[in-house]
Write an enzyme that holds these catalytic residues in place. Structure first.
Site, short mmCIF file in Angstrom:
data_model
loop_
_atom_site.label_atom_id
_atom_site.label_comp_id
_atom_site.label_asym_id
_atom_site.label_seq_id
_atom_site.Cartn_x
_atom_site.Cartn_y
_atom_site.Cartn_z
N GLY A 12 0.77 -1.24 0.00
CA GLY A 12 0.00 0.00 0.00
C GLY A 12 0.80 1.28 0.00
N ASN A 14 1.56 3.00 -2.60
CA ASN A 14 0.87 3.92 -3.53
C ASN A 14 -0.38 4.50 -2.87
OD1 ASN A 14 2.14 4.16 -6.29
ND2 ASN A 14 2.24 1.95 -5.99
N ARG A 67 -15.12 -18.00 -9.17
CA ARG A 67 -14.70 -16.67 -9.58
C ARG A 67 -15.92 -15.84 -10.02
NH1 ARG A 67 -10.10 -13.18 -9.94
NH2 ARG A 67 -9.08 -14.92 -8.95
N ASN A 109 -5.10 2.67 -13.32
CA ASN A 109 -4.12 1.72 -12.79
C ASN A 109 -2.73 2.34 -12.89
OD1 ASN A 109 -3.12 -0.91 -11.95
ND2 ASN A 109 -2.48 -1.23 -14.07
N HIS A 111 1.13 1.21 -13.47
CA HIS A 111 1.93 0.08 -13.93
C HIS A 111 3.41 0.49 -13.90
CE1 HIS A 111 2.87 -3.63 -15.98
NE2 HIS A 111 3.72 -2.94 -16.70
N GLU A 149 -10.93 -3.41 -21.15
CA GLU A 149 -11.11 -4.86 -21.02
C GLU A 149 -9.79 -5.63 -21.11
OE1 GLU A 149 -13.19 -2.93 -22.65
OE2 GLU A 149 -15.25 -3.51 -22.07
N ASP A 152 -3.44 -3.85 -19.31
CA ASP A 152 -2.54 -2.71 -19.53
C ASP A 152 -2.70 -2.08 -20.91
OD1 ASP A 152 -1.46 -3.24 -16.98
OD2 ASP A 152 0.08 -4.56 -17.81
N GLU A 182 6.13 6.22 -9.55
CA GLU A 182 4.77 5.82 -9.15
C GLU A 182 4.15 6.75 -8.12
OE1 GLU A 182 4.18 1.61 -8.31
OE2 GLU A 182 6.04 1.16 -9.35
C1 GRF Z 1 3.64 -1.23 -7.49
O1 GRF Z 1 4.89 -1.51 -8.04
C2 GRF Z 1 2.64 -1.11 -8.57
O2 GRF Z 1 3.11 -0.48 -9.71
C3 GRF Z 1 2.40 -2.55 -8.84
O3 GRF Z 1 2.32 -3.14 -7.56
C4 GRF Z 1 3.12 -2.41 -6.67
C5 GRF Z 1 2.27 -1.99 -5.51
O4 GRF Z 1 2.97 -1.54 -4.42
N1 GRF Z 1 1.34 -2.75 -9.75
P1 GRF Z 1 2.19 -0.92 -3.17
O5 GRF Z 1 1.22 -1.98 -2.63
O6 GRF Z 1 1.49 0.33 -3.61
O7 GRF Z 1 3.26 -0.64 -2.15
#
Ligand code: GRF
Length: 210
Positions: A12, A14, A67, A109, A111, A149, A152, A182
């Site tokens: 977490g 981000n 699922r 998202n 990436h 859909e 990425d 990020e």
């Molecule tokens: C990040 O590298 C993000 O780009 C990827 O997963 C990671 C998540 O890290 N898709 P965090 O949980 O936000 O620390």
């Protein structure tokens, strides 16, 4: 005010970057109302609880018989919350098509590469950085994009370049991409969306107004 739901699976950082940017005013006109994790042990849930004023909940495919049942519950929960924006911040579950259709250009998202390099199926977590180092590219970075859909394949909102240095390991590179790219462009994208400055053309190109 843009009501944001953040979907997480892991540490977490981000999510933390988003909450910090809201609290210190780098993101205006937005608030995180809900955090949903598929993983009950995700430290991201702890971060949301520590912050306060955020509903932190678990919705795991493992708690459902199939699922399809999970997808239905996930869709129903998001329809109840009705967020203005859904942010995938290290969310490792494939978003059901029903959700993508219900929230057109309302799901973003982050990436950890410069899309269209090192993305698509199997490119998640450390694998992305392993592949970039194995190919010998000299720059990499991160991309914030809308979710469609595909994997990425959605319209690109922001990208930031990060240098690769001699002796980098996937772990070292992952950390640099997070710190330099990020944690910056994800809050920046949310701020731009909250300000109504992001639009997607018929050609699926994103335009950011001044
Ligand atoms: C990040 O590298 C993000 O780009 C990827 O997963 C990671 C998540 O890290 N898709 P965090 O949980 O936000 O620390």
């Amino acid at each position: 005010m843009l009501n944001v739901t953040v979907l997480v699976s892991g540490g977490g950082t981000n999510l933390q970057a988003i909450m910090d940017a809201i609290d210190d005013g780098r993101i205006r006109n937005a608030r995180v109302t809900h955090v949903i994790s598929n993983n009950p042990n995700a430290y991201a849930l702890e971060r949301a609880r520590k912050h306060g004023n955020i509903e932190a909940e678990v919705l795991s495919p493992k708690s459902f018989p199939s699922r399809a049942d999970f997808n239905e519950a996930f869709y129903q929960r998001l329809m109840e919350i009705r967020p203005d924006l859904i942010v995938l911040a290290g969310f490792l579950v494939v978003i059901p098509e029903s959700v993508v259709r219900a929230f057109p250009h309302k799901i973003i998202n982050i990436h950890p590469s410069l899309i269209p390099s090192f993305c698509g199926k199997g490119y998640f977590g450390l694998h992305v950085h392993e592949k970039a180092l194995a190919r010998g590219v000299k720059v990499t970075g991160a991309t914030v994009h809308f979710v469609d859909e595909g994997t990425d394949t959605g319209p690109i909102i922001l990208q930031k370049v990060v240098s690769i240095e001699e002796g980098d390991t996937p772990e070292v590179l992952q950390k640099r991409v997070m710190e330099q790219a990020e944690w910056k462009i994800l809050p920046e994208a949310i701020n731009l969306i909250a300000a109504g400055r992001v639009s997607v053309g018929e050609d699926r190109i994103v335009h950011i107004s001044k």
